[in-house]
Design an enzyme around this catalytic site. Structure first.
Site, PDB file in Angstrom:
ATOM      1  N   SER A 154      35.970  45.302  44.556  1.00  0.00           N
ATOM      2  CA  SER A 154      35.071  44.184  43.968  1.00  0.00           C
ATOM      3  C   SER A 154      33.649  44.448  43.642  1.00  0.00           C
ATOM      4  O   SER A 154      33.067  45.304  44.473  1.00  0.00           O
ATOM      5  CB  SER A 154      35.372  42.885  45.144  1.00  0.00           C
ATOM      6  OG  SER A 154      34.569  41.991  44.760  1.00  0.00           O
ATOM      7  N   TYR A 167      35.547  39.528  53.879  1.00  0.00           N
ATOM      8  CA  TYR A 167      35.843  40.167  52.674  1.00  0.00           C
ATOM      9  C   TYR A 167      34.892  41.110  52.025  1.00  0.00           C
ATOM     10  O   TYR A 167      35.450  42.194  51.719  1.00  0.00           O
ATOM     11  CB  TYR A 167      36.153  38.920  51.767  1.00  0.00           C
ATOM     12  CG  TYR A 167      36.546  39.121  50.259  1.00  0.00           C
ATOM     13  CD1 TYR A 167      37.823  39.316  50.145  1.00  0.00           C
ATOM     14  CD2 TYR A 167      35.746  39.603  49.190  1.00  0.00           C
ATOM     15  CE1 TYR A 167      38.162  39.727  48.626  1.00  0.00           C
ATOM     16  CE2 TYR A 167      36.177  39.829  47.892  1.00  0.00           C
ATOM     17  CZ  TYR A 167      37.562  39.935  47.660  1.00  0.00           C
ATOM     18  OH  TYR A 167      37.962  40.277  46.613  1.00  0.00           O
TER      19      TYR A 167
END
Ligand SMILES: NC(=O)c1ccc[n+]([C@@H]2O[C@H](COP(=O)([O-])OP(=O)(O)OC[C@H]3O[C@@H](n4cnc5c(N)ncnc54)[C@H](OP(=O)(O)O)[C@@H]3O)[C@@H](O)[C@H]2O)c1
Length: 269
Positions: A154, A167
């Site tokens: 990401s 995350y």
């Protein structure tokens, strides 16, 4: 020029392929000639639908239920894939989720769930893939590499993310996991790279694009002024899995419409 497709005769496992980015990658790899294992953990009907689309377009594959955070289930998925198709050439480490909370309110359960799937899951799958790549070695008629691993990371492997510490930590971990494996096995012709998506239109982040107000707000973060689609990631995955990128190893390819370009400075800061 031969008509041979770029991933002809190759076997790919795509984790979390029942939805969003994983589904987009599974379809793109199939279009490029790969046989695809459509992994899912709970959405059997959605995995069936993805495989149905693949088959309708002349591709082949199976669906496979496995929770990537469970060692025995991951090992079973690789064993069955190798039994049925002979080997695994490509692993797409995509399965992932968010359990968002303010940092001081994150429960240990939320922390462990995100790390367990997003990071430990990538470790468990990559380890099984590397074992198979080492055992088989290079088969020049299929690929110049013994195997390819693509980790779906990401932009948050580098952009800190308040309210999502678990995350962001998992994706930062994926970055160093990917680079360390790439370094360890490069001489054995195993390539390991990541794709770092920006904002891609999937169920994981529907709140960020479902209303016009939310979408306009999101666009402030994206110099290219559009949200990404799963297909954008699928195209990048085909390239990273193919011999076209044979000399590329240990990188994160950000596919983010420029999200990493400090968009706050777009208008002179
Ligand atoms: N969308 C974005 O903007 C974006 C941006 C950057 C990175 N990413 C990353 O891209 C990846 C895919 O996200 P997405 O946006 O496509 O999300 P999504 O649409 O919610 O899909 C998540 C997928 O992961 C699977 N999954 C969840 N837990 C699993 C487990 N324990 N074992 C196996 N599969 C599991 C789900 O399958 P089941 O439903 O069957 O459980 C589903 O197929 C994630 O790693 C995410 O962090 C997404």
């Amino acid at each position: 020029m031969s008509n041979r497709k770029k991933l002809q005769d190759q076997i790919a496992i795509v984790t979390g392929a029942s939805s969003g980015i994983g589904a987009g990658i599974a379809k793109a790899l199939s279009e490029a000639g790969a046989t695809v294992v459509v992994n899912y953990s709970s959405s059997a009907d959605k995995a069936e639908a993805v495989l149905g689309e693949i088959k309708q377009r002349g591709g082949q594959g199976i669906i496979w239920k496995a929770d990537v955070s469970k060692e025995a289930e991951v090992q079973d998925m690789f064993r069955k894939t190798i039994e049925q198709f002979g080997t695994v050439d490509i692993l797409i480490n995509n399965a992932g989720l968010q359990k968002d909370a303010k940092f001081h309110e994150i429960t240990l359960e939320q922390w462990e769930k995100v790390i367990g799937i997003n990071l430990t899951g990538q470790f468990l799958c990559a380890r099984e893939a590397v074992k198979e790549f080492l055992k088989r070695g290079v088969v020049p008629s299929r690929s110049k590499s013994a195997g390819k691993i693509i980790c779906i990371s990401s932009v948050h492997e580098v952009i800190p993310w308040a309210g999502h510490a678990n995350y962001a930590a998992s994706k930062g971990g994926v970055m160093m996991l990917m680079k360390s494996i790439a370094q360890e096995y490069a001489s054995m012709k195993i390539r390991v790279n990541s794709i770092g998506p920006g904002a891609i239109r999937t169920p994981i982040n529907h709140a960020a694009w479902q209303t016009p107000e939310a979408y306009q707000n999101l666009l402030k973060l994206i110099p290219s002024k559009r949200i990404g689609e799963a297909e954008d990631i699928g195209n990048a995955a085909v390239w990273l899995a193919s011999d076209d990128s044979e000399y590329v190893n240990g990188i994160t390819l950000f596919v983010d419409g420029g999200m990493l370009l400090y968009p706050g400075f777009e208008d002179n800061g």
